[in-house]
Structure formats: C-alpha cells, structure tokens
Write an enzyme that holds these catalytic residues in place. Structure first.
Site, short mmCIF file in Angstrom:
data_model
loop_
_atom_site.label_atom_id
_atom_site.label_comp_id
_atom_site.label_asym_id
_atom_site.label_seq_id
_atom_site.Cartn_x
_atom_site.Cartn_y
_atom_site.Cartn_z
N CYS A 129 24.11 10.59 -0.38
CA CYS A 129 23.44 9.43 0.20
C CYS A 129 22.47 8.79 -0.80
CB CYS A 129 22.72 9.79 1.50
SG CYS A 129 21.71 11.24 1.37
N HIS A 188 20.53 15.66 -17.93
CA HIS A 188 20.49 14.92 -16.66
C HIS A 188 21.05 15.76 -15.52
CE1 HIS A 188 20.85 11.68 -13.76
NE2 HIS A 188 22.12 12.00 -13.60
#
Lengths: 222, 359
Positions: free
Chosen positions: B57, B103
């Site tokens: 989401c 990352h």
C-alpha cells in the site's frame, strides 16, 4: 546460573562431608542452602512459566549470599572435631531441616517474583514505560508465579514442621516456633487469595516483606 | 534465460509514500496473484534477466538484473509490468549497484516505512521474493541480493531498538493490555461508544483473540449495530455497568460531553472482582472516565494524552535508532562481497552517503 548451582552444590557437598550430615550447622551454611534451593526452583519455574528474566533478579541475591559464605571464616579442623562428638545422624532431623530450608527457597523466589511485579506495576500505573518494561514478563504471569511459589513453600514447610514433630527427644532440638509463625503467615495469605481473591500488588508486597521476615527468623532458628 | 557475464547490473526503480500520493500508488498497485505474471513480462524483455516486483500500500518497486545500459530506460520495465505509459512523468527513484542493496536493506529494516520500524514490510518483501523465485524470475544475483538483505535486516532489527514501542494509539493500548494480562485469550473486553478510535482498538484486540467482546451504547439499537460490525454482544449502557464485574479491558469512546463513569459507580463493582486488574482505555475527548478511578488499586486508566505520550516517546526512541541502524547496514553490506555482477562505479563514500538518483 547452572554453573553457579554446580559450585554451590560442591560447597554444600564438601561441608556435608566434613560434618557428616546435612550441611546446615551455621548461618552461612543455612544461607547457602537457601540460595541453592532458590536457584533450583528458579531453574524449574523460570522455564516452565517463561519468566527466565527472573534469573536477572535472582542472581544478585544469590551472589550476595554466596559471597558472605566465601568471606566468613571456616575452621575445617574444628568442624571435624565437633562432628566427631555429635550423636548419630537422625533422619527426621535431616529431613526437617532440608525440606524447611527448601521451602524458604520457594519463599525467596516468591519474593523475587513479587519485586519484579511491583516494578512492572509501578511503570504501568504511572505510564512511565522504560526499558525494563519491554523486558519484564506480563504482570499476570508474575502474579501467578508469586502465588504458586508461596503455595509451594507452604506445602513444603508443612512437611518440614511435620518432620520436626517426629524428631525423637534424643535428637537435635532447636526452636521451631518461628517456623509455625512463618507457615501460618504464608498459609493465611494463600487462603485469602484462594477464597476471596487478593490484589496482585498486595500479594507481591507481602511476598517481599514476608521473605525479609523469614530471613530474620533464620537468625533465631540458627 | 541467458546472461551475459559482462555489462550486467542490478537496478531498483520505484515509488513510495514519500514520492507519490496514495491516489497514484493505488493506481500502480499490483495484486499478489498477478505478480508472477508481471515479473515474467519484464524478464522476457530484451536486456532484462531477473526481476522481483514489490507492491504494497505504500510502495511499488521493481528490482531487476539487466544490461548496464538499461539504467537509462528503466522506466520501461515499469511501463511493461504496469501496462502504463505515464510512469516516466511520476516522481520516482532509481538505484543501481550497491545503492540497491542499501535501499533494500533499509526497506526490509523498516527504515523507509511510513511507520518507522514497522515489521509488516519484511513479510511483504519475503512474499514478493518468494513469488518471483517460484516463477523462475530470479537467479543467482537477485537470490543473493534478497537473501543477504533479509539476513542484514533481521540482524538490524534484532540488534537495535528500531521496532520497540507502539507508534499508534491502538497498538499502544494493545501492548499495554498484553503487559498487564499476558494472554489476551482469557480477557473480556467491553467497548462503550461508537468512536472510531475505540472501534479500532477493539478490533485490534479481537484480532489478538480476546475471549469476548461486549458493546455498549446509550441506545440498544446502535449497540446492536456496532456489535454486529465487530462481532460482539450488545448491551444498553446501564446494563453494561454491571458487566464490569467480569470485564478485563474497558474501552470508552463516546461523544458524551459529561463523564460517564465515576468512582462511586466503579468501587462497589470492583470489590467483586476478586483482585483481578481492570485496564481502562478512555479515548474520548472530553473524557468519559473520572480520573479518580485511577486511584482504585488494580485499575489502570489511560486516556488519550497518556497513550499519545507513549507513542510519541516510542517514535522519538525509534528515530534515535535510525543512525545506528544505517551504520549497521553499511557495515554489514561492506562485509558481504556483492561485486560479482555489479559494475558499480559509484560505491559508498566514507560518510556513508550514496549518490541516489531521483528522477
């Protein structure tokens, strides 16, 4: 903790060999025996009720008691001489002393659990959730441990007192009325909790103060 | 799938809650059932050899192994997998080489999440990787990348306090309940009122498996409606007060301008509880519960301010952990040799900053 238990066992075994009986002839040995009982009970209860952190609180107490045992003087020759003048080992006496002191170990662990509960409860009540909050077990688990350890101690001490009553008149005698007092105190609180229910905070406070009182009673008995 | 041993590079391209609003993210989201197929669309393209798509989401990212020159047309793999032509116009980021690993480790550790230190993302990453692996869209490079990153993230979470403490009011309430009672499966919960926050806390508790839920309101009709929504038993407010005898966790979230619960009402009921604690979460503003009730031994009362102090304190503690976690990630990455297929010409500077490319 397990390694500490090994060393305590070696100490008690050595003293037992010197005295030719259960090694609880003076205050130092009594205290070491109680701390040895506490460690055994911790190793049994701590893993059963997933409160292994109890070891963090038990260890300092056990350490202090054992340090006292290390620094206080012990004359092996004198102890051997005294042992040789004693009468034969009386089984009821040995049983009474051993079981009674193990019950004190249970009361000691109840005291430790009670202290942990009071710390945790204070943090929750004041809303100050510090580092220890995240490590201590849930309050209800601690409260259950306090009650069960006290009940265990009451049952053991009952056997200890029963054994004392069985000691023949020729056996080693010592004041046992403090044991009756301690037993009635703990038994009364356990019954109150069973039949009426007690606030866990009060139960924990009692566990802490009653154990201090019990340690003082050892001075009288020894 | 054939791989050229020279000129291969690892890339990541994506957008998250910081780069794009929810209206964009929801348009880009890919259902779990479609992830395998979308990965395959990428790896079938000339110049692309491995791919993993992460769609949650708060982010959508593609990790891929491709020819080095594909860096300047990475947006293409997004357009292929999303069947969308306008991705290039959106704010997004892209990484290459060791930047990708850093990352990914940050994402897996919860450092890049909307709720700092949240743990759900770790499971989502594992799921995404598992889907790509099962559909044969990964090989040596991405397998090593993801597996190493998971190990590093687990290390960071375990050896830092980044996940400690609740950062939402609902989570704080539930954490406290677990600290007081331990096993919530033995607990009875009562919710008074229709407040959204109160319902949220109650639903979270239900999800943890509490024994029973009572829902109380001034009118039985609204109590019944709420109870049906939450899976509880409805009561009118006056009847509910008597139920406090067996309630362990009470949540109040009414819109009443007056205090509903006074000490004089609770005292006689509390004496019948046989010493069992009562945890009250008063989320209403103005408060529903008289603060004198907190003086009853065994009652633990938390209002909105108290819960927000806990969450604020937790957020601050987590933020203090960011630097520690970033350092740890860099150390662990340096200890992993990850240059086998990476033509990484950037590397890391001594202060740990990396030349991130934001399109």
């Amino acid at each position: 903790m397990f390694l500490g238990l090994v060393f305590q066992s070696m100490f008690l075994a050595e003293r037992g060999e010197v005295h030719g009986r259960c090694p609880v002839t003076d205050l130092v040995e009594i205290l070491v025996f109680v701390s040895w009982s506490m460690v055994i009970i911790y190793l049994l209860f701590g893993s059963s009720y997933r409160i292994s952190l109890m070891g963090v609180f038990t260890s300092p107490l056990v350490f202090l008691i054992c340090m006292a045992a290390v620094v206080l003087p012990f004359d092996r020759q004198e102890a051997l001489a005294v042992a040789s003048t004693r009468s034969e080992v009386e089984p009821w006496t040995e049983l009474h002393i051993a079981i009674s002191l193990i019950s004190y170990g249970a009361f000691g662990m109840a005291c430790v659990s009670g202290a942990m509960f009071l710390i945790q409860e204070r943090q929750v009540r004041l809303g100050k959730l510090e580092t220890l909050f995240y490590h201590l077990p849930p309050m209800q688990n601690l409260a259950k441990a306090v009650f069960r350890l006290m009940l265990f101690g009451v049952i053991l001490l009952a056997f200890g007192i029963f054994s004392a009553e069985k000691i023949p008149p020729s056996g080693t005698q010592h004041a046992i009325w403090p044991l009756y007092v301690i037993w009635m105190l703990y038994a009364f609180i356990c019954c109150l909790d069973i039949f009426r229910g007690m606030l866990a905070r009060r139960l924990s406070q009692f566990a802490v103060f009653a154990f201090i009182f019990s340690l003082i009673s050892l001075l009288i008995i020894s | 799938m054939s791989e050229s041993s020279s000129g291969l590079e690892i890339f990541c391209i994506g957008l998250n809650h910081e780069a794009a609003p929810v209206s964009v993210r929801e348009r880009m989201a890919i259902a779990e059932t479609e992830l395998a197929e979308r990965c395959s669309l990428i790896t079938k393209e000339e110049g692309f050899y491995e791919s993993v798509i992460v769609s949650t989401c708060n982010r959508i990212e593609i990790y891929c192994v491709a020819d080095e020159k594909m860096y300047f047309s990475l947006e293409k793999c997004f357009e292929i997998s999303l069947k969308s032509k306008d991705f290039s116009q959106l704010d997004h980021y892209k990484y290459k080489g060791k930047e990708v690993m850093r990352h990914l480790c940050r994402v897996a550790s919860g450092l890049d999440s909307m709720v700092l230190g949240e743990t759900e993302i770790f499971g989502q990453l594992k799921k995404s990787y598992s889907i790509a692996q099962s559909s044969e869209n990964t090989s040596k490079v991405l397998n090593k990348l993801f597996q190493s990153s998971f190990m590093i993230a687990k290390n960071v979470r375990t050896n830092s306090k980044i996940t400690r403490g609740a950062t939402s009011v609902g989570a704080a309430g539930v954490d406290l309940a677990e600290k007081i009672f331990g096993d919530l499966k033995q607990c009875n919960v009562m919710v008074i009122g229709a407040g959204q926050m109160g319902q949220m806390v109650a639903k979270t508790l239900m999800a943890r498996g509490v024994m029973a839920l009572d829902v109380a309101s001034r009118s039985l009709e609204s109590a019944t409606r709420l109870a049906e929504e939450m899976g509880g038993t409805p009561y009118q407010l006056d009847d509910a007060i008597g139920r406090l005898k067996i309630t362990d966790i009470l949540i109040t979230a009414t819109s009443s301008p007056d205090t509903l619960l006074h000490k004089a009402m609770v005292d006689p009921i509390f004496n019948k509880r046989r010493g069992r604690p009562l945890f009250i979460v008063d989320i209403a503003v103005p408060r529903d519960v008289d603060e004198e009730i907190s003086k009853i031994p065994g009652v633990y009362l938390y209002d909105m301010d108290a819960l927000q102090r806990i969450t604020s304190s937790a957020r601050t503690r987590r933020e203090e952990q960011i630097e520690i976690c970033e350092e740890r990630i860099l150390q662990l990455i340096r200890s992993h040799s990850f240059d086998e297929y990476s033509k990484d010409t950037y590397g890391f500077s001594d202060d740990g900053s990396d030349p991130v490319t934001i399109a």
